[in-house]
Scaffold this active site. Structure first.
Site, PDB file in Angstrom:
ATOM      1  N   CYS A 126      42.400  38.831  87.335  1.00  0.00           N
ATOM      2  CA  CYS A 126      41.376  38.360  88.265  1.00  0.00           C
ATOM      3  C   CYS A 126      41.798  38.384  89.739  1.00  0.00           C
ATOM      4  CB  CYS A 126      40.917  36.965  87.855  1.00  0.00           C
ATOM      5  SG  CYS A 126      39.330  36.503  88.611  1.00  0.00           S
TER       6      CYS A 126
ATOM      7  N   GLU B 296      39.837  37.226  81.206  1.00  0.00           N
ATOM      8  CA  GLU B 296      40.829  36.187  81.501  1.00  0.00           C
ATOM      9  C   GLU B 296      40.595  34.959  80.616  1.00  0.00           C
ATOM     10  OE1 GLU B 296      42.269  33.837  85.603  1.00  0.00           O
ATOM     11  OE2 GLU B 296      40.378  34.958  85.535  1.00  0.00           O
TER      12      GLU B 296
ATOM     13  N   LYS C  57      49.707  35.578  85.549  1.00  0.00           N
ATOM     14  CA  LYS C  57      48.941  35.814  86.775  1.00  0.00           C
ATOM     15  C   LYS C  57      49.812  35.540  87.989  1.00  0.00           C
ATOM     16  CE  LYS C  57      44.332  34.644  88.601  1.00  0.00           C
ATOM     17  NZ  LYS C  57      43.097  33.890  88.281  1.00  0.00           N
TER      18      LYS C  57
END
Length: 676
Positions: A188, A63, A132
């Site tokens: 994540c 990330e 994300k």
């Protein structure tokens, strides 16, 4: 010359990963330079070139790998964001000469917001950008201070490197020239959420799920990540690859370990070194073909997709041509030689504990259900009857019945060796059961005379009739003795023999009242006996005898001769045939692929031609010669996930099928000889 070229081409095709629906996936955690995209590009390029040289199809980075994750409010500085854009342009240009698809993490501006993104780059183009979805804003995380969520925008494009690119969390990337390679990227926190985007991605067709993560490290967190990767790969019937940020991230308040793991349907197939000073590229060969095959088998996967069909229509599919990667060397994934017996000792012990207790509890239930107080078992001194006997002894102990109620009978015939008979008697005495001996030679001689068999006159004709006269008499005796004793016959024949049809139909070891070994492959039984011997369940003498049995040649002992009759000389080594059995029945793999895997697993012990010969024999016996025996088997507990052959369970097939399709596939797609 033309023939040599054709042979070389066939050799190359056989060795290729993509021929067998495998793709090499790379993941890395480059040393990060916080807020220095120009330096991070160089670190990423180093791994990218290495992945290219290794024949990887995909390379995953962590990330925000271009900017660094732990840089706080620097993420809102235009100078930094401009540098990130320039870095992506540099990577896009570099990609023209590199085969792997690159997934790189970057903070990107879109509209009036900043997004935490994964940028997918391949062959001079940005294939798409994935923002994300779930932004952590608790404990040490304050991502909503800087970023917007994928759910905050209705835009489906983003301007990047001067061009409009696909933008969204619901993007899938599919290789047009590699069957079953479709991947999805989440970031994540996405897989810590109750509804990970990767779940829907899998239902939409993604076989490879990738997680670009930062995820700081605290005590115990690495195990939590592995549990999530493991469970998501199982639930989604997919491969799940996770790459977390490592050395170089700011440690003002947090620390980083660079954890990299790859799971495939619950199996750990690759893992990197954590806290590495000089991190390495981690490679895993993902079997996307096996994943696709498993999904076709799983009705719940199809049902889940059907329930979400309206939402799945919203997913975007981006197609790209991967192009042939460089020749991949070796196979970069763990491959157990004995798939029914894990290489990992801890897992092996656990499996043995479970297998043995499955057998014991199955027999206990049958004893309780029938009200039987006695059982009869033929004890030859070989491994199958030995194991069935120690299952019976344990079952009787658990329900409080005396072991003397187990009637064990050794029945020597024309070729019974003194060694196996001694083993049979030693074990029966050590377990203190009702031990008996009955020679079948007189009745066998009489039957041979009655059917006018040449062996009855002393001629050395040892055909199937000669063998089965003995096998049939033994089983007939056990059934009649069980009638007399008011009990039932415990079967001893195992799963491997049933797969190969190596059992005498009806009146031989094929038949019993209840078969505790029906679901146990030969290779597992060998380890189970060793495990029981070491467990202390029985006394020292019994344990020593168990180990002695394991040193005995596997033989039906039906044909006289100077050397013991060898089962494996006829039907092949059980360690190979159990390997073939596992991959043919558990995953339905093509024979050529099974041979490819067997070659990688066993080539240090067996020549390629030998592996091919025994696989060909397995296919013939399994598909064309043995199903009628499997269609009529006694009850017995399923033990392993890859192989139960009862028609009431995992395997159902016609008794009159042909093996031609499987033999043709093997012969057409594998070389007769494999050049070094």
């Amino acid at each position: 010359m033309a023939r040599a070229k054709a042979r070389t081409a066939q050799n190359d095709r056989f060795r290729s990963l993509t021929t067998h629906d495998l793709v090499r996936v790379g993941a890395c955690a480059p040393v990060v330079a916080p807020a220095d995209p120009a330096a991070n590009v160089q670190a990423i390029l180093k791994f990218w070139r290495e992945a290219d040289a290794e024949g990887a199809a995909v390379l995953l980075t962590p990330e925000l790998s271009l900017s660094g994750y732990a840089i706080d409010d620097l993420l809102l500085q235009d100078a930094l964001l401009d540098a990130v854009d320039a870095a992506i342009t540099e990577l896009k240009t570099a990609s023209e000469k590199l085969s792997p698809v690159l997934i790189v993490g970057a903070p990107l501006r879109q509209g009036g917001a900043l997004y935490n993104c994964a940028v997918v780059i391949h062959r001079g183009a940005v294939l798409g950008v994935v923002p994300k979805s779930f932004l952590p804003n608790y404990r040490e995380y304050y991502e909503k201070r800087h970023f917007a969520s994928a759910a905050d925008t209705e835009e489906d494009t983003i301007t990047l490197c001067g061009e409009q690119e696909a933008f969204g969390a619901n993007l899938l990337f599919s290789a047009s020239d590699v069957r079953d390679l479709t991947f999805h990227v989440e970031i994540c926190e996405d897989f810590w959420a109750p509804t990970p985007p990767s779940t829907m991605a899998a239902l939409a067709g993604a076989t490879l799920l990738l997680n670009a993560s930062a995820s700081n490290i605290t005590i115990g967190k690495s195990d939590d990540r592995k549990v999530l990767c493991d469970s998501q790969s199982r639930r989604c019937a997919a491969a799940y690859v996770f790459a977390a940020a490592g050395r170089g991230e700011s440690t003002t308040d947090l620390a980083w370990d660079g954890q990299i793991v790859a799971y495939e349907m619950g199996e750990l197939i690759a893992e990197g070194e954590r806290f590495a000073r000089e991190p390495d590229l981690v490679l895993a060969d993902v079997d996307v073909g096996r994943i696709a095959q498993e999904r076709r088998r799983l009705s719940n996967f199809r049902d889940a997709a059907a329930r979400e069909k309206e939402r799945l229509r919203e997913w975007g599919h981006i197609s790209f041509e991967l192009g042939a990667p460089k020749a991949a060397a070796g196979l970069k994934r763990p491959l157990d030689r004995l798939p029914f017996v894990p290489d990992d000792e801890t897992k092996r012990d656990q499996n043995c504990f479970e297998a043995y207790n499955i057998q014991v509890s199955g027999l206990v239930k049958r004893l309780e259900a029938t009200g039987a107080k006695r059982v009869v078992i033929g004890v030859s001194g070989g491994i199958d009857s030995t194991h069935a006997l120690i299952v019976a002894a344990r079952a009787f102990d658990l329900i409080g019945l005396p072991r003397k109620n187990i009637v064990g009978v050794t029945m020597p015939g024309f070729a019974t060796s003194e060694g196996t008979k001694q083993n049979a008697w030693a074990l029966m005495r050590a377990l203190k059961i009702d031990a008996r001996e009955v020679s079948i030679e007189p009745l066998a001689q009489l039957m041979l005379e009655e059917i006018d068999h040449p062996a009855a006159k002393g001629e050395p004709v040892y055909d199937i009739a000669y063998e089965n006269v003995q096998a049939g008499l033994r089983t007939d005796y056990l059934f009649r003795l069980a009638n007399k004793e008011g009990g039932f016959v415990i079967g001893t024949g195992d799963l491997s023999e049933l797969a190969l049809g190596w059992c005498t139909y009806g009146v031989g070891d094929h038949m019993s009242h209840y078969n505790v070994n029906a679901g146990a492959p030969k290779t597992l039984i060998q380890y189970l006996i060793r495990w029981v011997a070491a467990s202390g369940l029985f006394d020292k003498t019994a344990s020593q005898t168990l180990l002695k049995v394991l040193d005995t040649e596997i033989s039906p002992e039906l044909v006289p001769g100077d050397a013991p009759q060898s089962t494996e000389a006829v039907i092949g080594p059980y360690e190979l045939q159990d390997f073939n059995l596992y991959y043919i029945t558990r995953f339905g793999l093509k024979p050529s692929k099974v041979l490819f895997l067997a070659w990688h697993a066993w080539r240090e012990k067996y020549e390629y031609a030998e592996l091919r010969k025994w696989l060909e024999l397995f296919l013939t016996r399994f598909f064309a010669q043995s199903q009628y025996k499997r269609s009529a088997v006694p009850n017995g507990p399923k033990i392993v996930s890859g192989g139960a052959l009862s028609p009431r369970g995992d395997w159902r097939a016609p008794s009159d099928a042909s093996a031609a399709t499987w033999l043709t596939e093997l012969r057409d797609n594998t070389p007769e000889a494999l050049d070094d």
